[in-house]
Design an enzyme around this catalytic site. Structure first.
Site, PDB file in Angstrom:
ATOM      1  N   LYS A  87     -65.898  44.464 -23.699  1.00 43.50           N
ATOM      2  CA  LYS A  87     -64.680  45.151 -23.266  1.00 43.50           C
ATOM      3  C   LYS A  87     -63.451  44.404 -23.767  1.00 43.50           C
ATOM      4  O   LYS A  87     -63.548  43.284 -24.286  1.00 43.50           O
ATOM      5  CB  LYS A  87     -64.651  45.253 -21.743  1.00 43.50           C
ATOM      6  CG  LYS A  87     -64.584  43.916 -21.026  1.00 43.50           C
ATOM      7  CD  LYS A  87     -64.621  44.087 -19.517  1.00 43.50           C
ATOM      8  CE  LYS A  87     -64.571  42.718 -18.812  1.00 43.50           C
ATOM      9  NZ  LYS A  87     -64.578  42.860 -17.345  1.00 43.50           N
TER      10      LYS A  87
ATOM     11  N   TYR B 146     -33.243  32.182 -26.828  1.00 45.09           N
ATOM     12  CA  TYR B 146     -32.580  33.077 -25.881  1.00 45.09           C
ATOM     13  C   TYR B 146     -32.219  32.352 -24.580  1.00 45.09           C
ATOM     14  O   TYR B 146     -32.991  31.528 -24.080  1.00 45.09           O
ATOM     15  CB  TYR B 146     -33.476  34.267 -25.557  1.00 45.09           C
ATOM     16  CG  TYR B 146     -33.577  35.262 -26.687  1.00 45.09           C
ATOM     17  CD1 TYR B 146     -32.444  35.844 -27.247  1.00 45.09           C
ATOM     18  CD2 TYR B 146     -34.821  35.637 -27.190  1.00 45.09           C
ATOM     19  CE1 TYR B 146     -32.542  36.758 -28.286  1.00 45.09           C
ATOM     20  CE2 TYR B 146     -34.935  36.558 -28.222  1.00 45.09           C
ATOM     21  CZ  TYR B 146     -33.796  37.118 -28.770  1.00 45.09           C
ATOM     22  OH  TYR B 146     -33.893  38.028 -29.788  1.00 45.09           O
TER      23      TYR B 146
END
Length: 370
Positions: A38, A264
């Site tokens: 998965k 940032y």
């Protein structure tokens, strides 16, 4: 192994073979192995992983969602595929693609029987999931009579396995809880087996269950993280080989002076002369913001370089003040040389999250294909 010149995720199939072989060495010869593929094969590539495992002898595959199973079928995978968390809206697709659902409640059992009946199926393979303490999904032990009553009304489905899931098999402090789960599941299996009149496959063990609870191997085990090179404990990690290596390069080097800021929100401000490297990978590639501000690190020329400032969408910046390196040099985010488990732990998460977060835009490169 050649050096990379861009951000890539290497998938080492020789390591996958090693891990599969090692896990099987912990089992009796008759115990089947269900490989969990998965989440894009735990962040790698489910098709590449499943094709290789099918070739070397996996007995079953498991995915979380129907769409993942369809992807494998479209790629030519013919091994049985268990869908661990199917939704009724996809039951017709499950039948169309010959997938096998895990049925975990009265609602989904009835709805799958209805869909199978409308398709005129007989003895369509299903798996019945029991909750023995994880408390996510699954029937409870006292649902056994209702399950048998439902099964006795139809021959459209056949129970090919009973399964449950261990909640803390990697934690020695939870050994009694785990043993209670194992006992509970065996009691449920005995009840169902007696009333069915035949013996389905039984599986409860995950990777840590394989290592720590041989009494829970039963007829089949499920392994996910172990296949990809992580055993949830240092002593087992040493026996496994990471299948994935996430690599990048230094794009540019900057020299910051005291007081200069980086990134940032000016999250990093240099208090001394600092040399930094900018690397083309960011939170859009799976390196979340929680790895910033020295919570995460990369490896450059065998030395740790801590991520400083905030992780950007497409870039991270690392401190290379004490590392001899140049623009264009290779950067290891994780791999055999720098464990994803160690990096994740340092950042307050687990290897599963780091591995499965890697974005599809990162190029996958298969190596040691043998």
């Amino acid at each position: 192994m050649s050096k990379t010149s861009e951000t890539i995720l290497e998938i080492n199939l020789a390591h996958l073979t090693h891990n599969f072989t090692y896990l099987k060495s912990k089992l009796d010869a008759k115990v089947k192995v269900l490989a969990v593929v998965k989440a894009s094969g735990y962040g790698s590539d489910a098709t590449i992983i499943a094709r290789h495992l099918e070739k070397i002898g996996a007995d079953y595959f498991a995915v979380a969602y129907t769409s993942e199973g369809i992807q494998l079928r479209d790629a030519g995978i013919t091994t049985p595929i268990l869908v661990l968390h199917p939704q009724p809206i996809n039951f017709q697709k499950i039948i169309d693609y010959q997938l096998e659902p895990s049925l975990y409640s009265t609602r989904v059992l009835k709805e799958f029987v209805s869909t199978a009946t409308s398709n005129e199926k007989k003895h369509y393979p299903v798996h019945i999931k029991f909750n023995t303490g994880l408390n996510r999904i699954g029937f409870n032990e006292n649902d056994s009579n209702a399950i048998i009553a439902q099964l006795n009304t139809t021959d459209t489905i056949k129970v090919v396995s009973l399964l449950s899931h261990l909640a803390a098999s990697e934690d020695p402090d939870e050994r009694e809880f785990t043993l209670n789960q194992i006992r509970s599941f065996k009691q449920i299996a005995d009840q169902i087996h007696t009333k069915l009149g035949y013996t389905p496959i039984l599986h409860q063990s995950n990777t840590s269950g394989i290592f720590n609870y041989p009494e829970a191997h039963l007829n089949m085990v499920r392994t996910g993280i172990g296949l990809y090179g992580y055993g949830n404990e240092a002593k087992y990690d040493k026996q496994l080989k990471p299948v994935m290596s996430l690599k990048s390069v230094i794009s540019q080097i900057h020299d910051l002076q005291p007081g200069d800021s980086l990134g940032y929100n000016r999250a990093f401000i240099a208090d001394t002369a600092t040399k930094t490297a900018t690397i083309p990978i960011g939170h859009a590639d799976g390196i979340g913001r929680h790895y910033g501000n020295k919570k995460g690190y990369v490896t450059i020329n065998n030395k740790r370089a801590y991520i400083i400032g905030n992780v950007c969408m497409d870039m991270i910046m690392v401190d290379i003040t004490n590392i001899d390196c140049n623009e264009g040099d290779e950067v290891i985010i994780f791999g055999p040389e720098s464990s994803a488990a160690d990096i994740a732990e340092h950042s307050g998460t687990i290897s599963y999250e780091l591995l499965t977060a890697i974005s599809p835009r990162v190029q996958r490169v298969v190596i040691d294909n043998k």
